[in-house]
Design a protein around this motif. Structure first.
Motif, PDB file in Angstrom:
ATOM      1  N   ILE A  87      77.051 -10.865   3.760  1.00 28.17           N
ATOM      2  CA  ILE A  87      75.878 -11.482   3.114  1.00 28.17           C
ATOM      3  C   ILE A  87      76.318 -12.660   2.246  1.00 28.17           C
ATOM      4  N   THR A 111      65.706  -7.838   1.853  1.00 26.32           N
ATOM      5  CA  THR A 111      65.898  -6.389   2.000  1.00 26.32           C
ATOM      6  C   THR A 111      64.751  -5.771   2.796  1.00 26.32           C
ATOM      7  N   LEU A 155      67.560 -15.244   5.928  1.00 25.34           N
ATOM      8  CA  LEU A 155      68.061 -15.504   4.562  1.00 25.34           C
ATOM      9  C   LEU A 155      68.643 -16.916   4.467  1.00 25.34           C
ATOM     10  N   PHE A 172      70.852  -5.158   8.271  1.00 22.90           N
ATOM     11  CA  PHE A 172      70.692  -6.401   7.504  1.00 22.90           C
ATOM     12  C   PHE A 172      71.208  -7.606   8.287  1.00 22.90           C
ATOM     13  N   GLU A 173      72.108  -7.354   9.249  1.00 21.16           N
ATOM     14  CA  GLU A 173      72.692  -8.468  10.019  1.00 21.16           C
ATOM     15  C   GLU A 173      71.588  -9.279  10.710  1.00 21.16           C
ATOM     16  N   VAL A 180      72.514  -4.160  -0.305  1.00 21.66           N
ATOM     17  CA  VAL A 180      72.003  -5.313   0.429  1.00 21.66           C
ATOM     18  C   VAL A 180      71.213  -6.200  -0.543  1.00 21.66           C
ATOM     19  N   CYS A 190      75.693 -16.760   2.749  1.00 23.76           N
ATOM     20  CA  CYS A 190      75.096 -17.620   1.714  1.00 23.76           C
ATOM     21  C   CYS A 190      75.998 -18.820   1.409  1.00 23.76           C
ATOM     22  N   SER A 198      73.637  -7.957  -3.072  1.00 22.63           N
ATOM     23  CA  SER A 198      74.419  -9.026  -2.441  1.00 22.63           C
ATOM     24  C   SER A 198      73.533 -10.228  -2.145  1.00 22.63           C
ATOM     25  N   GLY A 199      72.312  -9.977  -1.684  1.00 16.95           N
ATOM     26  CA  GLY A 199      71.379 -11.084  -1.441  1.00 16.95           C
ATOM     27  C   GLY A 199      71.059 -11.808  -2.737  1.00 16.95           C
ATOM     28  N   LEU A 220      69.965 -11.862   8.444  1.00 22.26           N
ATOM     29  CA  LEU A 220      70.772 -12.942   7.846  1.00 22.26           C
ATOM     30  C   LEU A 220      70.279 -14.348   8.223  1.00 22.26           C
TER      31      LEU A 220
END
Ligand code: PXL
Length: 280
Positions: free
Chosen positions: A26, A246, A272, A265-266, A220, A30, A223-224, A269
């Motif tokens: 994550i 999330t 995000l 969560f992948e 998650v 970013c 980290s985001g 991404l």
């Protein structure tokens, strides 16, 4: 373009989509260089139906890794801590804050220690107090309501109201953190949200509550948040982006009943990254 060097200190759960195996992808997505100190290595996380997991405590490795980095002249723009491998590690982490951060570097503490009113398996009240001590030097802490209660001694309630969350936030600020992002704050059925408090300013971001429990969503989220905040977004913007990320990760997981131990969560991404591009 900002490019920060971060350090995250948390466990490697080899399978489980949490801690380092969530934080690294994550934060990298970013656009941050992400160094790690593994606090422990476990075969899986300790939640859900996992039993009989391995647990190697890496407490003794922490000071040696730090000494080596100090000899190399390494320092970090931010240190983000999560699940630690022992209560004793909190003292080493405090030293990391003092010696390895650049001047003006940021400290983010995710006091990952419990959910639904309970401590995670294997953790105890001494651990909770040691992590509460770490919050004293933090720029931002990201507890859920359970963790807020475990660290402050306030009672856990399933149903929050504004008077209750106000008490939690002021007790959390009394721990010494500059800002608090309190997660899992639900005032009405069907919704949940995050409450962001910095000094006397407070804002709430409400979003849909998905009524299924997944492990690793706190990691998650944290980290985001760290990824977005350290790109230069405001605290509340970063807290919102992390919440939406999330929820997306949970949505991608809902149609797969076999996938019970974490969130996909992948798959969230790319969204995000697009969101960060749009907001920066
Ligand atoms: O996601 C939080 C977490 C992190 N690390 C370990 C855990 C848990 C939650 O259960 O067991 C080892």
């Amino acid at each position: 373009m900002s490019y920060k060097r971060l350090l995250t200190v948390q466990d490697i759960s080899c399978l489980g989509q949490c801690s380092v195996t969530a934080a690294l992808p994550i934060l990298s997505a970013c656009g941050h260089e992400t160094c790690i100190i593994p606090s422990a290595v476990l075969s899986t996380h300790t939640g859900g139906s996992f039993t009989g997991y391995t647990f190697r405590d890496l407490t003794e490795d922490l000071p040696a890794i730090c000494r080596h980095w100090l000899r190399q002249g390494v320092s970090f723009d931010a240190v983000y801590t999560g699940y630690l491998g022992s209560t004793r590690q909190a003292a080493y982490v405090r030293e990391i804050f003092q010696t390895l951060l650049k001047p003006g570097g940021k400290i983010v503490v995710d006091p990952a220690m419990g959910d639904n009113g309970q401590l995670y398996a294997g953790l105890d009240a001494r651990y909770a107090q040691a992590i509460a001590g770490l919050c004293a030097g933090a720029d931002v802490i990201l507890p859920n309501i359970t963790e807020a209660c475990l660290m402050t001694g306030l009672e856990y309630r399933e149903q929050a109201d504004e008077a209750y969350t106000a008490r939690l936030l002021s007790a959390l600020l009394d721990l010494g953190a500059k800002s608090v992002v309190l997660t899992g704050v639900s005032y009405e059925p069907g919704t949940t949200g995050v409450l962001v408090r910095s000094g006397s300013e407070q804002r709430y971001y409400q979003h849909k509550h998905i009524p299924r429990m997944f492990h690793g969503t706190g990691d998650v989220y944290a980290s985001g948040f760290v990824g977005a905040w350290l790109k230069g977004l405001g605290l509340f913007e970063a807290a919102k982006i992390a919440a939406d990320f999330t929820v997306d990760a949970i949505r991608y997981t809902l149609d797969d009943p076999e996938h019970w131990y974490g969130v996909k969560f992948e798959l969230a991404l790319p969204g995000l990254i697009d969101r960060l591009r749009a907001e920066l």
